[in-house]
Design an enzyme around this catalytic site. Structure first.
Site, PDB file in Angstrom:
ATOM      1  N   LYS A 275       4.119  -0.107  -3.096  1.00  0.00           N
ATOM      2  CA  LYS A 275       2.703   0.261  -3.059  1.00  0.00           C
ATOM      3  C   LYS A 275       2.120   0.196  -1.660  1.00  0.00           C
ATOM      4  O   LYS A 275       1.040   0.709  -1.414  1.00  0.00           O
ATOM      5  CB  LYS A 275       1.888  -0.563  -4.052  1.00  0.00           C
ATOM      6  CG  LYS A 275       1.928  -2.040  -3.869  1.00  0.00           C
ATOM      7  CD  LYS A 275       1.115  -2.680  -4.989  1.00  0.00           C
ATOM      8  CE  LYS A 275       1.178  -4.189  -4.894  1.00  0.00           C
ATOM      9  NZ  LYS A 275       0.571  -4.846  -6.030  1.00  0.00           N
ATOM     10  N   ARG A 276       2.854  -0.395  -0.736  1.00  0.00           N
ATOM     11  CA  ARG A 276       2.410  -0.365   0.665  1.00  0.00           C
ATOM     12  C   ARG A 276       2.395   1.069   1.199  1.00  0.00           C
ATOM     13  O   ARG A 276       1.651   1.403   2.087  1.00  0.00           O
ATOM     14  CB  ARG A 276       3.356  -1.198   1.541  1.00  0.00           C
ATOM     15  CG  ARG A 276       3.144  -2.659   1.436  1.00  0.00           C
ATOM     16  CD  ARG A 276       2.264  -3.192   2.565  1.00  0.00           C
ATOM     17  NE  ARG A 276       1.646  -4.434   2.180  1.00  0.00           N
ATOM     18  CZ  ARG A 276       0.352  -4.568   1.840  1.00  0.00           C
ATOM     19  NH1 ARG A 276      -0.453  -3.544   1.854  1.00  0.00           N
ATOM     20  NH2 ARG A 276      -0.129  -5.731   1.502  1.00  0.00           N
TER      21      ARG A 276
END
Ligand code: GLU
Length: 505
Positions: A275-276
Protein backbone atom coordinates in the site's frame (compact mmCIF):
# COMPACT_ATOMS: atom_id res chain seq x y z
CA UNK A 1 17.14 -22.59 0.71
CA UNK A 2 15.02 -23.82 -2.15
CA UNK A 3 15.97 -25.44 -5.35
CA UNK A 4 13.58 -24.73 -8.11
CA UNK A 5 13.63 -27.08 -11.04
CA UNK A 6 13.95 -26.06 -14.66
CA UNK A 7 10.32 -25.37 -15.39
CA UNK A 8 9.92 -23.34 -12.26
CA UNK A 9 12.65 -20.75 -12.59
CA UNK A 10 11.02 -17.41 -12.01
CA UNK A 11 12.31 -16.21 -15.37
CA UNK A 12 10.20 -18.81 -17.13
CA UNK A 13 7.49 -16.97 -19.00
CA UNK A 14 5.00 -19.82 -19.02
CA UNK A 15 4.39 -22.40 -16.36
CA UNK A 16 4.11 -26.00 -17.36
CA UNK A 17 1.26 -27.03 -15.18
CA UNK A 18 0.93 -30.48 -13.66
CA UNK A 19 -2.55 -29.80 -12.28
CA UNK A 20 -4.69 -32.92 -12.41
CA UNK A 21 -8.45 -32.91 -12.22
CA UNK A 22 -9.94 -36.33 -11.69
CA UNK A 23 -13.16 -35.29 -9.95
CA UNK A 24 -14.99 -31.99 -9.51
CA UNK A 25 -12.43 -29.96 -7.56
CA UNK A 26 -13.00 -28.35 -4.19
CA UNK A 27 -11.00 -25.18 -3.74
CA UNK A 28 -10.94 -22.37 -1.22
CA UNK A 29 -9.66 -19.00 -0.23
CA UNK A 30 -8.91 -18.46 3.43
CA UNK A 31 -8.66 -14.75 4.15
CA UNK A 32 -7.71 -13.47 7.58
CA UNK A 33 -9.99 -10.65 8.63
CA UNK A 34 -7.38 -8.14 9.67
CA UNK A 35 -8.00 -4.91 7.86
CA UNK A 36 -9.31 -3.62 4.60
CA UNK A 37 -10.23 -6.26 2.01
CA UNK A 38 -7.06 -6.83 0.04
CA UNK A 39 -6.88 -6.89 -3.73
CA UNK A 40 -4.86 -10.13 -3.45
CA UNK A 41 -7.92 -11.79 -1.90
CA UNK A 42 -9.97 -10.84 -4.95
CA UNK A 43 -7.16 -12.15 -7.18
CA UNK A 44 -7.11 -15.53 -5.44
CA UNK A 45 -10.90 -15.54 -5.27
CA UNK A 46 -11.17 -15.04 -9.02
CA UNK A 47 -8.74 -17.82 -9.98
CA UNK A 48 -10.16 -20.27 -7.44
CA UNK A 49 -13.73 -19.62 -8.54
CA UNK A 50 -12.89 -19.74 -12.25
CA UNK A 51 -11.05 -23.05 -11.81
CA UNK A 52 -13.94 -24.51 -9.79
CA UNK A 53 -16.49 -23.36 -12.33
CA UNK A 54 -14.50 -24.68 -15.27
CA UNK A 55 -14.56 -28.18 -13.78
CA UNK A 56 -17.98 -28.15 -12.14
CA UNK A 57 -16.39 -27.94 -8.71
CA UNK A 58 -17.02 -26.03 -5.50
CA UNK A 59 -15.45 -22.84 -4.25
CA UNK A 60 -15.31 -22.32 -0.50
CA UNK A 61 -14.62 -19.19 1.53
CA UNK A 62 -13.14 -19.91 4.93
CA UNK A 63 -12.35 -17.22 7.44
CA UNK A 64 -9.02 -17.68 9.19
CA UNK A 65 -9.66 -15.78 12.39
CA UNK A 66 -7.58 -17.72 14.87
CA UNK A 67 -5.22 -14.85 15.49
CA UNK A 68 -7.66 -13.26 17.89
CA UNK A 69 -5.54 -10.22 18.53
CA UNK A 70 -5.83 -9.21 14.91
CA UNK A 71 -9.37 -10.40 14.33
CA UNK A 72 -12.07 -7.95 13.45
CA UNK A 73 -15.66 -8.93 12.80
CA UNK A 74 -16.06 -5.76 10.81
CA UNK A 75 -13.23 -6.79 8.60
CA UNK A 76 -14.83 -10.17 7.88
CA UNK A 77 -18.03 -8.45 6.81
CA UNK A 78 -16.06 -6.06 4.63
CA UNK A 79 -14.18 -8.90 2.92
CA UNK A 80 -17.35 -10.79 2.04
CA UNK A 81 -19.09 -7.63 0.87
CA UNK A 82 -16.11 -6.55 -1.20
CA UNK A 83 -15.79 -9.96 -2.85
CA UNK A 84 -19.49 -9.89 -3.69
CA UNK A 85 -19.06 -6.46 -5.20
CA UNK A 86 -16.22 -7.78 -7.37
CA UNK A 87 -18.68 -10.44 -8.53
CA UNK A 88 -16.96 -13.46 -7.05
CA UNK A 89 -19.36 -16.22 -6.05
CA UNK A 90 -18.78 -19.00 -3.57
CA UNK A 91 -20.90 -22.03 -2.82
CA UNK A 92 -19.83 -22.61 0.80
CA UNK A 93 -18.80 -20.06 3.38
CA UNK A 94 -19.61 -18.45 6.73
CA UNK A 95 -22.57 -16.55 5.29
CA UNK A 96 -24.09 -19.34 3.20
CA UNK A 97 -23.09 -22.39 5.24
CA UNK A 98 -22.41 -25.76 3.63
CA UNK A 99 -21.78 -29.38 4.53
CA UNK A 100 -18.26 -28.91 5.93
CA UNK A 101 -18.86 -25.95 8.23
CA UNK A 102 -18.46 -24.04 10.36
CA UNK A 103 -16.43 -21.90 7.97
CA UNK A 104 -14.90 -19.68 10.60
CA UNK A 105 -11.85 -21.16 12.25
CA UNK A 106 -12.66 -19.66 15.64
CA UNK A 107 -15.74 -21.92 15.63
CA UNK A 108 -13.70 -25.05 14.95
CA UNK A 109 -11.32 -24.96 17.91
CA UNK A 110 -12.16 -28.43 19.33
CA UNK A 111 -11.13 -29.98 16.00
CA UNK A 112 -7.66 -28.46 16.17
CA UNK A 113 -7.19 -29.51 19.78
CA UNK A 114 -8.23 -33.04 18.92
CA UNK A 115 -5.89 -33.04 15.95
CA UNK A 116 -2.99 -31.87 18.13
CA UNK A 117 -3.77 -34.61 20.69
CA UNK A 118 -3.82 -37.15 17.90
CA UNK A 119 -0.34 -36.14 16.80
CA UNK A 120 0.94 -36.28 20.37
CA UNK A 121 -0.39 -39.79 20.79
CA UNK A 122 1.22 -40.81 17.51
CA UNK A 123 4.48 -39.30 18.81
CA UNK A 124 4.53 -36.94 15.85
CA UNK A 125 4.18 -33.93 18.15
CA UNK A 126 5.09 -33.04 21.72
CA UNK A 127 4.22 -30.60 24.45
CA UNK A 128 6.60 -27.74 24.98
CA UNK A 129 6.69 -25.95 28.32
CA UNK A 130 9.32 -23.35 27.44
CA UNK A 131 8.39 -19.88 28.57
CA UNK A 132 8.53 -16.96 26.16
CA UNK A 133 11.45 -15.60 28.23
CA UNK A 134 13.40 -18.79 27.65
CA UNK A 135 12.60 -18.72 23.93
CA UNK A 136 13.81 -15.12 23.71
CA UNK A 137 17.04 -16.04 25.49
CA UNK A 138 17.63 -18.94 23.10
CA UNK A 139 17.00 -16.68 20.13
CA UNK A 140 19.29 -13.96 21.41
CA UNK A 141 22.06 -16.43 22.11
CA UNK A 142 21.70 -17.84 18.58
CA UNK A 143 21.79 -14.36 17.11
CA UNK A 144 24.88 -13.46 19.12
CA UNK A 145 26.62 -16.56 17.77
CA UNK A 146 25.26 -15.79 14.29
CA UNK A 147 23.59 -19.19 14.28
CA UNK A 148 20.37 -19.93 12.50
CA UNK A 149 17.58 -19.06 14.88
CA UNK A 150 14.91 -21.54 15.84
CA UNK A 151 13.61 -23.61 18.69
CA UNK A 152 16.37 -25.67 20.33
CA UNK A 153 14.06 -28.66 20.84
CA UNK A 154 14.49 -28.46 24.59
CA UNK A 155 11.20 -30.29 25.32
CA UNK A 156 11.28 -32.70 22.41
CA UNK A 157 12.49 -35.63 24.46
CA UNK A 158 10.85 -34.98 27.82
CA UNK A 159 9.80 -38.21 29.49
CA UNK A 160 6.10 -38.97 29.79
CA UNK A 161 6.29 -38.66 33.56
CA UNK A 162 7.96 -35.25 33.31
CA UNK A 163 5.20 -34.11 30.95
CA UNK A 164 2.49 -35.43 33.28
CA UNK A 165 4.08 -33.70 36.23
CA UNK A 166 4.27 -30.36 34.44
CA UNK A 167 0.71 -30.65 33.22
CA UNK A 168 -0.49 -31.49 36.70
CA UNK A 169 1.30 -28.44 38.07
CA UNK A 170 -0.73 -26.33 35.63
CA UNK A 171 2.30 -25.19 33.62
CA UNK A 172 1.18 -23.63 30.32
CA UNK A 173 2.28 -25.50 27.23
CA UNK A 174 2.22 -25.40 23.48
CA UNK A 175 2.21 -28.34 21.09
CA UNK A 176 5.05 -28.62 18.58
CA UNK A 177 5.59 -30.85 15.58
CA UNK A 178 8.49 -33.30 15.74
CA UNK A 179 9.98 -32.22 12.46
CA UNK A 180 12.68 -34.36 10.84
CA UNK A 181 16.11 -33.10 11.83
CA UNK A 182 18.02 -33.78 8.62
CA UNK A 183 17.20 -34.36 4.96
CA UNK A 184 14.88 -32.46 2.73
CA UNK A 185 11.17 -31.99 2.27
CA UNK A 186 9.99 -31.79 -1.29
CA UNK A 187 6.93 -29.80 -2.23
CA UNK A 188 5.39 -30.44 -5.58
CA UNK A 189 4.03 -27.18 -6.86
CA UNK A 190 1.94 -27.69 -9.97
CA UNK A 191 3.38 -24.59 -11.64
CA UNK A 192 6.99 -24.92 -10.52
CA UNK A 193 7.66 -28.60 -10.28
CA UNK A 194 9.47 -30.03 -7.26
CA UNK A 195 10.79 -27.48 -4.82
CA UNK A 196 12.96 -28.85 -2.06
CA UNK A 197 13.54 -27.40 1.37
CA UNK A 198 16.30 -28.35 3.78
CA UNK A 199 14.73 -29.73 6.93
CA UNK A 200 17.36 -27.96 9.01
CA UNK A 201 15.56 -24.78 8.00
CA UNK A 202 12.21 -26.04 9.27
CA UNK A 203 11.61 -25.54 12.94
CA UNK A 204 9.70 -27.79 15.32
CA UNK A 205 6.82 -25.49 14.62
CA UNK A 206 4.15 -24.67 17.14
CA UNK A 207 0.83 -26.25 16.19
CA UNK A 208 -1.27 -25.27 19.17
CA UNK A 209 -0.55 -22.14 21.19
CA UNK A 210 -0.75 -22.01 24.97
CA UNK A 211 -4.15 -20.31 24.75
CA UNK A 212 -5.50 -23.36 22.93
CA UNK A 213 -5.68 -21.62 19.58
CA UNK A 214 -4.09 -23.33 16.60
CA UNK A 215 -1.41 -21.74 14.47
CA UNK A 216 -2.12 -21.05 10.82
CA UNK A 217 -0.25 -24.21 9.77
CA UNK A 218 -2.25 -26.63 11.88
CA UNK A 219 -5.62 -25.01 11.23
CA UNK A 220 -5.02 -24.72 7.52
CA UNK A 221 -4.04 -28.39 7.10
CA UNK A 222 -6.82 -29.71 9.34
CA UNK A 223 -9.42 -27.62 7.56
CA UNK A 224 -8.20 -28.30 4.05
CA UNK A 225 -8.36 -31.99 4.86
CA UNK A 226 -11.77 -31.95 6.55
CA UNK A 227 -13.23 -29.65 3.93
CA UNK A 228 -11.96 -32.07 1.27
CA UNK A 229 -9.99 -29.38 -0.54
CA UNK A 230 -8.44 -30.96 -3.63
CA UNK A 231 -6.37 -28.02 -4.91
CA UNK A 232 -4.82 -25.31 -2.78
CA UNK A 233 -4.52 -22.26 -5.00
CA UNK A 234 -2.85 -19.44 -3.09
CA UNK A 235 -0.23 -16.73 -3.37
CA UNK A 236 3.44 -17.46 -3.84
CA UNK A 237 4.19 -15.96 -0.43
CA UNK A 238 2.84 -19.17 1.12
CA UNK A 239 5.21 -21.46 -0.77
CA UNK A 240 7.72 -21.37 2.07
CA UNK A 241 5.00 -22.58 4.49
CA UNK A 242 4.09 -25.49 2.27
CA UNK A 243 6.90 -27.88 3.35
CA UNK A 244 5.57 -27.49 6.88
CA UNK A 245 2.14 -28.43 5.61
CA UNK A 246 3.55 -31.41 3.73
CA UNK A 247 5.14 -32.62 6.98
CA UNK A 248 1.83 -32.20 8.76
CA UNK A 249 -0.11 -34.13 6.12
CA UNK A 250 2.44 -36.91 6.49
CA UNK A 251 2.26 -36.87 10.28
CA UNK A 252 -1.53 -37.20 10.15
CA UNK A 253 -1.41 -39.76 7.37
CA UNK A 254 -3.60 -37.53 5.17
CA UNK A 255 -3.28 -37.26 1.43
CA UNK A 256 -2.06 -33.75 0.57
CA UNK A 257 -3.99 -31.63 -1.93
CA UNK A 258 -2.34 -30.35 -5.10
CA UNK A 259 -0.52 -27.07 -4.53
CA UNK A 260 -0.66 -24.19 -6.97
CA UNK A 261 1.16 -21.05 -5.90
CA UNK A 262 0.12 -18.03 -7.91
CA UNK A 263 2.64 -15.33 -8.78
CA UNK A 264 2.79 -12.29 -6.53
CA UNK A 265 1.18 -9.11 -7.75
CA UNK A 266 3.79 -6.42 -8.12
CA UNK A 267 4.12 -2.66 -8.02
CA UNK A 268 5.38 -1.09 -11.26
CA UNK A 269 8.92 -1.19 -9.80
CA UNK A 270 8.47 -4.98 -9.50
CA UNK A 271 8.46 -5.01 -5.71
CA UNK A 272 5.68 -6.99 -4.02
CA UNK A 273 2.44 -5.04 -4.15
CA UNK A 274 2.20 -2.81 -1.11
CA UNK A 275 0.00 0.00 0.00
CA UNK A 276 3.02 2.28 0.12
CA UNK A 277 3.09 2.21 -3.66
CA UNK A 278 -0.31 1.03 -4.87
CA UNK A 279 -3.71 1.10 -3.26
CA UNK A 280 -4.26 -2.49 -2.10
CA UNK A 281 -7.80 -2.23 -0.76
CA UNK A 282 -10.61 -3.47 -2.98
CA UNK A 283 -12.67 -0.60 -1.56
CA UNK A 284 -10.34 1.90 -3.20
CA UNK A 285 -11.10 0.51 -6.64
CA UNK A 286 -14.80 0.43 -5.88
CA UNK A 287 -14.70 4.05 -4.70
CA UNK A 288 -12.59 5.10 -7.67
CA UNK A 289 -15.30 3.92 -10.01
CA UNK A 290 -13.64 0.88 -11.48
CA UNK A 291 -16.40 -1.44 -12.67
CA UNK A 292 -16.43 -4.91 -11.14
CA UNK A 293 -16.26 -6.49 -14.59
CA UNK A 294 -13.14 -4.43 -15.33
CA UNK A 295 -11.52 -5.54 -12.11
CA UNK A 296 -12.24 -9.21 -12.82
CA UNK A 297 -10.87 -8.87 -16.34
CA UNK A 298 -7.80 -7.02 -15.07
CA UNK A 299 -7.09 -9.57 -12.35
CA UNK A 300 -7.57 -12.29 -14.95
CA UNK A 301 -4.65 -10.77 -16.85
CA UNK A 302 -2.37 -11.07 -13.85
CA UNK A 303 -0.17 -13.97 -14.85
CA UNK A 304 -2.76 -15.55 -17.14
CA UNK A 305 -3.69 -15.00 -20.75
CA UNK A 306 -6.35 -16.06 -23.21
CA UNK A 307 -5.24 -18.52 -25.90
CA UNK A 308 -5.47 -15.70 -28.48
CA UNK A 309 -3.77 -13.25 -26.06
CA UNK A 310 -6.70 -10.84 -26.26
CA UNK A 311 -6.81 -8.51 -23.29
CA UNK A 312 -10.50 -7.86 -23.01
CA UNK A 313 -12.61 -10.79 -21.94
CA UNK A 314 -15.52 -11.59 -19.67
CA UNK A 315 -15.29 -13.91 -16.71
CA UNK A 316 -17.46 -16.43 -18.58
CA UNK A 317 -14.91 -16.39 -21.43
CA UNK A 318 -12.12 -16.83 -18.91
CA UNK A 319 -13.90 -19.87 -17.46
CA UNK A 320 -14.40 -21.32 -20.90
CA UNK A 321 -10.70 -20.99 -21.78
CA UNK A 322 -9.18 -21.58 -18.39
CA UNK A 323 -6.20 -23.83 -17.87
CA UNK A 324 -3.25 -23.41 -15.53
CA UNK A 325 -1.02 -24.17 -18.52
CA UNK A 326 -1.49 -20.56 -19.51
CA UNK A 327 -0.02 -19.17 -16.30
CA UNK A 328 3.17 -17.18 -16.41
CA UNK A 329 5.29 -16.93 -13.29
CA UNK A 330 7.10 -13.65 -14.01
CA UNK A 331 5.54 -11.29 -11.44
CA UNK A 332 2.50 -9.59 -12.98
CA UNK A 333 2.47 -5.83 -12.56
CA UNK A 334 -0.63 -4.26 -11.10
CA UNK A 335 -0.47 -1.24 -13.34
CA UNK A 336 -3.04 1.41 -12.47
CA UNK A 337 -2.75 3.14 -15.82
CA UNK A 338 -3.60 -0.05 -17.60
CA UNK A 339 -6.50 -0.60 -15.23
CA UNK A 340 -7.81 2.88 -16.09
CA UNK A 341 -7.43 2.18 -19.79
CA UNK A 342 -9.35 -1.06 -19.44
CA UNK A 343 -12.04 0.56 -17.35
CA UNK A 344 -12.51 3.19 -20.04
CA UNK A 345 -13.15 0.41 -22.54
CA UNK A 346 -15.82 -1.08 -20.31
CA UNK A 347 -17.41 2.25 -19.46
CA UNK A 348 -17.82 3.06 -23.13
CA UNK A 349 -19.86 -0.07 -23.67
CA UNK A 350 -22.47 1.08 -21.14
CA UNK A 351 -25.73 2.61 -22.32
CA UNK A 352 -26.39 6.12 -21.03
CA UNK A 353 -28.79 4.70 -18.47
CA UNK A 354 -26.28 2.15 -17.29
CA UNK A 355 -23.64 4.87 -17.11
CA UNK A 356 -25.93 7.03 -15.01
CA UNK A 357 -26.61 4.12 -12.72
CA UNK A 358 -22.88 3.48 -12.36
CA UNK A 359 -22.26 7.15 -11.54
CA UNK A 360 -24.94 7.04 -8.88
CA UNK A 361 -23.34 3.99 -7.35
CA UNK A 362 -20.07 5.85 -6.85
CA UNK A 363 -20.27 9.55 -5.99
CA UNK A 364 -23.52 10.83 -7.39
CA UNK A 365 -25.86 8.83 -5.22
CA UNK A 366 -28.43 10.77 -3.15
CA UNK A 367 -26.89 9.73 0.12
CA UNK A 368 -23.43 10.95 -0.80
CA UNK A 369 -24.74 14.16 -2.32
CA UNK A 370 -26.70 14.94 0.85
CA UNK A 371 -23.57 14.60 2.94
CA UNK A 372 -21.75 16.99 0.64
CA UNK A 373 -24.69 19.42 0.68
CA UNK A 374 -24.58 19.51 4.49
CA UNK A 375 -20.97 20.65 4.37
CA UNK A 376 -21.21 23.00 1.41
CA UNK A 377 -24.57 24.73 1.92
CA UNK A 378 -23.21 27.48 4.17
CA UNK A 379 -20.47 28.34 1.74
CA UNK A 380 -22.16 28.64 -1.63
CA UNK A 381 -24.53 31.45 -2.63
CA UNK A 382 -26.06 30.14 -5.81
CA UNK A 383 -26.60 26.57 -6.97
CA UNK A 384 -24.39 27.06 -10.00
CA UNK A 385 -21.45 27.57 -7.64
CA UNK A 386 -21.96 24.18 -6.01
CA UNK A 387 -19.97 22.00 -8.38
CA UNK A 388 -17.00 24.33 -8.71
CA UNK A 389 -16.79 24.81 -4.93
CA UNK A 390 -17.30 21.17 -4.07
CA UNK A 391 -15.19 19.67 -6.87
CA UNK A 392 -12.81 17.86 -4.51
CA UNK A 393 -15.67 15.71 -3.24
CA UNK A 394 -16.05 14.19 -6.65
CA UNK A 395 -12.67 13.71 -8.27
CA UNK A 396 -10.11 11.05 -7.53
CA UNK A 397 -6.43 12.04 -7.70
CA UNK A 398 -5.74 15.78 -7.57
CA UNK A 399 -3.24 17.69 -9.64
CA UNK A 400 -1.07 19.67 -7.23
CA UNK A 401 0.84 21.63 -9.84
CA UNK A 402 -0.09 25.26 -9.27
CA UNK A 403 -1.94 24.40 -6.05
CA UNK A 404 -1.01 25.97 -2.69
CA UNK A 405 1.01 22.88 -1.74
CA UNK A 406 3.01 23.20 0.44
CA UNK A 407 1.03 25.87 2.27
CA UNK A 408 2.85 29.07 3.11
CA UNK A 409 5.41 28.75 5.88
CA UNK A 410 5.76 24.96 5.61
CA UNK A 411 8.86 23.74 3.85
CA UNK A 412 8.08 21.08 1.22
CA UNK A 413 10.17 18.30 2.78
CA UNK A 414 8.59 18.96 6.12
CA UNK A 415 5.11 18.92 4.63
CA UNK A 416 5.94 15.55 3.07
CA UNK A 417 7.01 14.17 6.44
CA UNK A 418 3.84 15.50 8.07
CA UNK A 419 1.66 13.79 5.49
CA UNK A 420 3.57 10.54 5.74
CA UNK A 421 3.48 10.37 9.49
CA UNK A 422 -0.15 11.35 9.68
CA UNK A 423 -0.97 8.81 7.00
CA UNK A 424 0.55 6.04 9.12
CA UNK A 425 -1.78 7.04 11.91
CA UNK A 426 -4.80 7.26 9.63
CA UNK A 427 -4.03 3.84 8.23
CA UNK A 428 -4.01 2.30 11.68
CA UNK A 429 -7.55 3.51 12.43
CA UNK A 430 -10.32 0.97 12.73
CA UNK A 431 -12.99 3.57 12.29
CA UNK A 432 -13.15 6.53 10.00
CA UNK A 433 -15.18 9.46 11.25
CA UNK A 434 -14.67 13.18 11.79
CA UNK A 435 -14.16 12.98 15.55
CA UNK A 436 -11.56 10.22 15.35
CA UNK A 437 -9.76 11.95 12.48
CA UNK A 438 -9.69 15.24 14.32
CA UNK A 439 -8.42 13.65 17.54
CA UNK A 440 -5.81 11.67 15.63
CA UNK A 441 -4.50 14.78 13.88
CA UNK A 442 -4.43 16.73 17.15
CA UNK A 443 -2.57 13.94 18.93
CA UNK A 444 -0.12 13.85 16.06
CA UNK A 445 0.54 17.61 16.38
CA UNK A 446 1.23 17.16 20.06
CA UNK A 447 3.48 14.12 19.66
CA UNK A 448 5.44 15.49 16.72
CA UNK A 449 5.75 19.02 18.00
CA UNK A 450 4.43 20.41 14.71
CA UNK A 451 2.20 23.45 14.79
CA UNK A 452 -1.50 22.60 14.49
CA UNK A 453 -1.84 25.15 11.72
CA UNK A 454 0.98 23.60 9.67
CA UNK A 455 -0.44 20.10 10.00
CA UNK A 456 -4.04 21.03 9.28
CA UNK A 457 -3.21 23.32 6.36
CA UNK A 458 -0.93 20.73 4.79
CA UNK A 459 -3.61 18.07 5.15
CA UNK A 460 -6.27 20.43 3.81
CA UNK A 461 -4.36 21.22 0.65
CA UNK A 462 -3.38 17.58 0.15
CA UNK A 463 -6.97 16.40 0.43
CA UNK A 464 -8.84 19.26 -1.26
CA UNK A 465 -6.20 21.01 -3.36
CA UNK A 466 -7.38 24.34 -1.91
CA UNK A 467 -6.89 26.50 1.15
CA UNK A 468 -10.61 26.77 1.78
CA UNK A 469 -12.79 23.84 2.56
CA UNK A 470 -15.53 22.96 4.98
CA UNK A 471 -14.42 21.49 8.31
CA UNK A 472 -11.40 19.41 7.42
CA UNK A 473 -12.20 16.38 9.54
CA UNK A 474 -15.77 16.24 8.25
CA UNK A 475 -14.58 16.70 4.70
CA UNK A 476 -12.17 13.79 5.17
CA UNK A 477 -14.95 11.66 6.64
CA UNK A 478 -17.23 12.26 3.68
CA UNK A 479 -14.60 11.86 0.98
CA UNK A 480 -13.73 8.58 2.64
CA UNK A 481 -10.58 6.85 3.72
CA UNK A 482 -9.71 5.37 0.36
CA UNK A 483 -9.48 8.65 -1.52
CA UNK A 484 -8.13 10.69 1.41
CA UNK A 485 -5.28 8.28 2.03
CA UNK A 486 -4.47 8.07 -1.65
CA UNK A 487 -4.36 11.87 -1.95
CA UNK A 488 -2.16 12.13 1.13
CA UNK A 489 0.26 9.66 -0.40
CA UNK A 490 0.32 11.37 -3.79
CA UNK A 491 0.69 14.80 -2.22
CA UNK A 492 3.60 13.45 -0.15
CA UNK A 493 5.27 12.12 -3.29
CA UNK A 494 4.71 15.40 -5.09
CA UNK A 495 6.26 17.33 -2.20
CA UNK A 496 9.27 15.02 -2.01
CA UNK A 497 10.05 15.71 -5.65
CA UNK A 498 9.84 19.50 -5.25
CA UNK A 499 13.17 21.29 -5.45
CA UNK A 500 14.22 22.72 -2.10
CA UNK A 501 14.38 26.52 -2.43
CA UNK A 502 17.89 27.98 -2.03
CA UNK A 503 18.52 29.51 1.40
CA UNK A 504 17.61 33.20 1.53
CA UNK A 505 20.78 35.27 1.20
N1 GLU B 1 -5.01 -16.91 6.00
C1 GLU B 1 -4.10 -16.93 4.91
C2 GLU B 1 -4.21 -15.58 4.22
O1 GLU B 1 -4.53 -14.64 4.87
C3 GLU B 1 -4.41 -18.08 4.00
C4 GLU B 1 -3.27 -18.59 3.19
C5 GLU B 1 -3.67 -19.87 2.47
O2 GLU B 1 -4.39 -19.74 1.47
O3 GLU B 1 -3.33 -20.95 2.93
O4 GLU B 1 -4.00 -15.39 3.06
Amino acid sequence: MTQINQSGSSAAPKAFSTVKVTAPPRVRIAPSPTGDPHIGTAYMGLFNSVFAKKHGGTFVVRIEDTDQTRYRKMSEDMILKALKWVGIEWQEGPDVGGPYGPYRQSERLPMYREAAEELISKKEAYRCFCSSERLTQVREAQQAKKEQSGYDRHCRDLSESAVKEKLASGAPSTVRLKAPIGGQTVVHDCLRGDVSFENTQLDDMVLLKSDGFPTYHLASVVDDHHMKISHVIRGEEWLSSTPKHVLLYRAFGFEAPQFIHMPLLRNPDKSKISKRKNPTSILYYQRKGVLPETLRNFLGLMGWSMPDEREIFTTAEMVENFTFDRMSLGGPVFDLQKLDWLNGKYLRTLSDDQYLHALKEVTLGDEYLKKVIQLVKERVETLDGFVSYAHFFFGGDLNYVGSPLPPKGVESKKAAVILNELLDRFEALDEWNAKILHDTAEAYCKDSGNKTKDVFMTLRVAVTGTLQSPSLAETCEVIGKEIVRRRMRLAGEYLKKMPVPPPAS
